[in-house]
Design an enzyme around this catalytic site. Structure first.
Site, PDB file in Angstrom:
ATOM      1  N   HIS A  13      29.421  48.639 -20.192  1.00 53.19           N
ATOM      2  CA  HIS A  13      28.413  49.527 -19.603  1.00 53.19           C
ATOM      3  C   HIS A  13      28.591  50.970 -20.064  1.00 53.19           C
ATOM      4  O   HIS A  13      29.709  51.442 -20.253  1.00 53.19           O
ATOM      5  CB  HIS A  13      28.487  49.453 -18.076  1.00 53.19           C
ATOM      6  CG  HIS A  13      27.904  48.190 -17.546  1.00 53.19           C
ATOM      7  ND1 HIS A  13      28.349  47.558 -16.415  1.00 53.19           N
ATOM      8  CD2 HIS A  13      26.904  47.408 -18.024  1.00 53.19           C
ATOM      9  CE1 HIS A  13      27.652  46.470 -16.211  1.00 53.19           C
ATOM     10  NE2 HIS A  13      26.764  46.350 -17.175  1.00 53.19           N
ATOM     11  N   HIS A  68      19.909  43.960 -22.634  1.00 49.90           N
ATOM     12  CA  HIS A  68      21.139  44.519 -22.053  1.00 49.90           C
ATOM     13  C   HIS A  68      22.279  43.498 -22.149  1.00 49.90           C
ATOM     14  O   HIS A  68      23.386  43.812 -22.612  1.00 49.90           O
ATOM     15  CB  HIS A  68      20.884  44.916 -20.594  1.00 49.90           C
ATOM     16  CG  HIS A  68      22.105  45.361 -19.855  1.00 49.90           C
ATOM     17  ND1 HIS A  68      22.390  46.680 -19.616  1.00 49.90           N
ATOM     18  CD2 HIS A  68      23.127  44.652 -19.295  1.00 49.90           C
ATOM     19  CE1 HIS A  68      23.525  46.776 -18.957  1.00 49.90           C
ATOM     20  NE2 HIS A  68      23.996  45.544 -18.740  1.00 49.90           N
ATOM     21  N   GLU A  69      22.007  42.274 -21.703  1.00 46.00           N
ATOM     22  CA  GLU A  69      23.068  41.255 -21.696  1.00 46.00           C
ATOM     23  C   GLU A  69      23.565  40.951 -23.108  1.00 46.00           C
ATOM     24  O   GLU A  69      24.757  40.741 -23.323  1.00 46.00           O
ATOM     25  CB  GLU A  69      22.572  39.967 -21.015  1.00 46.00           C
ATOM     26  CG  GLU A  69      22.208  40.122 -19.552  1.00 46.00           C
ATOM     27  CD  GLU A  69      23.312  40.751 -18.721  1.00 46.00           C
ATOM     28  OE1 GLU A  69      24.499  40.522 -19.017  1.00 46.00           O
ATOM     29  OE2 GLU A  69      22.989  41.513 -17.782  1.00 46.00           O
ATOM     30  N   HIS A 119      26.264  43.061 -24.190  1.00 42.67           N
ATOM     31  CA  HIS A 119      27.591  42.576 -23.774  1.00 42.67           C
ATOM     32  C   HIS A 119      28.056  41.454 -24.708  1.00 42.67           C
ATOM     33  O   HIS A 119      29.221  41.412 -25.108  1.00 42.67           O
ATOM     34  CB  HIS A 119      27.544  42.031 -22.342  1.00 42.67           C
ATOM     35  CG  HIS A 119      27.329  43.075 -21.289  1.00 42.67           C
ATOM     36  ND1 HIS A 119      28.036  44.251 -21.255  1.00 42.67           N
ATOM     37  CD2 HIS A 119      26.489  43.100 -20.212  1.00 42.67           C
ATOM     38  CE1 HIS A 119      27.645  44.956 -20.199  1.00 42.67           C
ATOM     39  NE2 HIS A 119      26.698  44.285 -19.553  1.00 42.67           N
TER      40      HIS A 119
END
Lengths: 83, 377
Positions: B127, B117-118, B121
């Site tokens: 998101h 997930h990170e 980014h």
């Protein structure tokens, strides 16, 4: 009996937690520092609505138990709205 | 999906990363595997590569820290914030809250899931509002072994970097047309013109591949399910040339251009893709048209052009005496086949909208059917 008020009552600890949550993840989209009067306990309803909409909750703009429960879920620390 | 303001991205495709420190919660080797796997999630669906460097500056730095850690965004102790990462506009570094209980399974906070997930980014994704997407902001525990990148994440990251090169239409010499067809494949299973790119079994089901989709025929269900290939194998989202299953190993092999992948279920195995020439095919073979595996003899048939080869799965080598002309052994069949499938002792060679059926042992011709006869049309 103050039924409607009771539904909206939020413990002070929960309110503080929710305020911090909204500050973290739904920061003001302006870069201009915003000065708030000390002691203001209101969480902007539009930010609550934005969060409820994002998470598929019932959009009320109020800090209800479902919204609080979702705020307590572990999550990423990146804000949800533009800087 | 959504991206950061201004859509910041990395301008280079070969990125480096470094791991500045380790969490004491996990073995270092497990941390390395989780981080590497998290990068692979994104490299599988983009042209990006991620190489770890040691003792020198890296594009993206990964660290574990608690509370205030120098970036004015302090962590909050156990629970709450698990991690955060900066967009490419701010360097892409990823920080993980050391006050969490990091694990490689699901007994605490799974490092692989959070890292993947990170890193989204770090590459430029914000998101997502889509439940089930990796970039959805709340932690969603799921079996990391069965992790599948959500189509929303794939669409998001490919909007920034495009699809992977090579695995689809990049350096694939089998395709002379750089413009992939954009029209949707026929969704009508009973269209008499329907032709397949590849057919194989997968854990008891039969998979029929066509362009960027496949149909799944489950013997216990009446309906036939249609899915995008990207839902199972994002790196092969634009289609495949050939496929076969080795049931004994629970492995399906997928071919595209001069590369092939081994997959268990939807998990591509490490070490893949490999070059088809590592199987013993000559350099003159640029791609495989069709493949089929005989679980009785443990032999695999590869079809390319007007020839076919036979591969011994036990010996891991191509058999002598091959290639042979397809027409010489499979009478009735012309020069080239589109797909092949071996099932219950019968060999099916697909040519356009027709399939030629043979006895797999004697190669006796049995008959011709429409390719979609499998669906009761």
């Amino acid at each position: 009996l103050p039924l409607t008020q009771e539904a909206d009552q939020v413990a002070e600890a929960d309110l503080n937690f929710a305020k911090k949550y909204i500050e973290n993840y739904y920061p003001d989209s302006t870069s201009t520092p915003v000065v708030r009067s000390k002691g203001s306990d209101d969480i902007p309803a539009d930010k609550i609505r934005l969060m409820q909409e994002r998470f598929g909750l019932k959009v009320t703009g109020r800090l209800d138990s479902n919204t609080l429960a979702l705020m307590r879920k572990p999550r990423c620390g990146v804000p949800d709205v533009a800087e | 999906y959504s991206t950061f303001p201004g859509d910041p991205t990395w301008k280079k495709r070969k990125l480096t990363y470094s791991v500045l420190n380790y969490t004491p919660d996990m073995d270092r080797a497990d941390v390395d595997v989780a981080i590497e796997g998290a990068w692979k999630v994104w490299s599988d669906v983009t042209p990006l590569t991620f190489t770890r460097v040691y003792g020198e500056p890296a594009d993206i730095e990964i660290s574990f820290a608690a509370r205030s850690h120098g970036d004015y965004i302090p962590f909050d102790g156990p629970g709450g914030q698990l991690a955060h990462a900066f967009s490419p506009a701010f360097g892409g570094n990823a920080h993980f809250d050391e006050d969490e209980s990091w694990v490689r399974d699901l007994t605490g906070v799974n490092l692989f899931l959070v890292a993947a997930h990170e890193f989204g980014h770090s590459l430029g994704l914000r998101h997502s509002r889509v439940w089930g997407a990796l970039m959805f902001p709340t932690y969603q525990a799921m079996d990391p072994q069965n992790f599948r990148l959500h189509p929303d994440d794939i669409e998001g990251i490919q909007s920034l970097y495009g699809p992977p090169e090579g695995g689809e239409d990049g350096d694939d010499s089998s395709s002379g047309n750089p413009e992939a067809p954009t029209e949707a494949p026929s969704t009508d299973l009973c269209d008499p013109r329907l032709a397949f790119d590849a057919v194989c079994s997968l854990r008891g089901e039969t998979m029929f591949f066509k362009d960027n989709f496949f149909w799944r025929k489950n013997p216990q269900r009446r309906d036939v399910e249609k899915d995008p290939i990207s839902a199972f194998w994002p790196a092969l989202s634009k289609g495949i040339d050939a496929a076969y299953e080795v049931k004994a190993d629970d492995t399906v092999f997928l071919f595209k251009g001069h590369k092939y992948w081994a997959t268990k279920g939807n998990i591509i195995q490490s070490g893949f893709p490999q070059n088809i020439h590592s199987l013993g095919l000559p350099r003159s073979v640029k791609s495989i048209d069709a493949a089929a595996h005989d679980s009785n003899s443990k032999k695999t048939y590869f079809f390319s052009g007007n020839s076919y080869w036979r591969y011994d799965e036990a010996q891991k080598s191509m058999e002598k005496g091959y290639p042979r002309k397809i027409a010489a052994d499979f009478h009735q069949v012309g020069a080239k086949v589109d797909a092949a499938f071996l099932n219950h002792g019968h060999f099916y060679l697909f040519i356009g909208s027709e399939q030629y059926e043979f006895d797999s042992r004697t190669k006796r011709f049995i008959g011709i059917k429409k390719s979609n006869s499998w669906f009761g049309c």
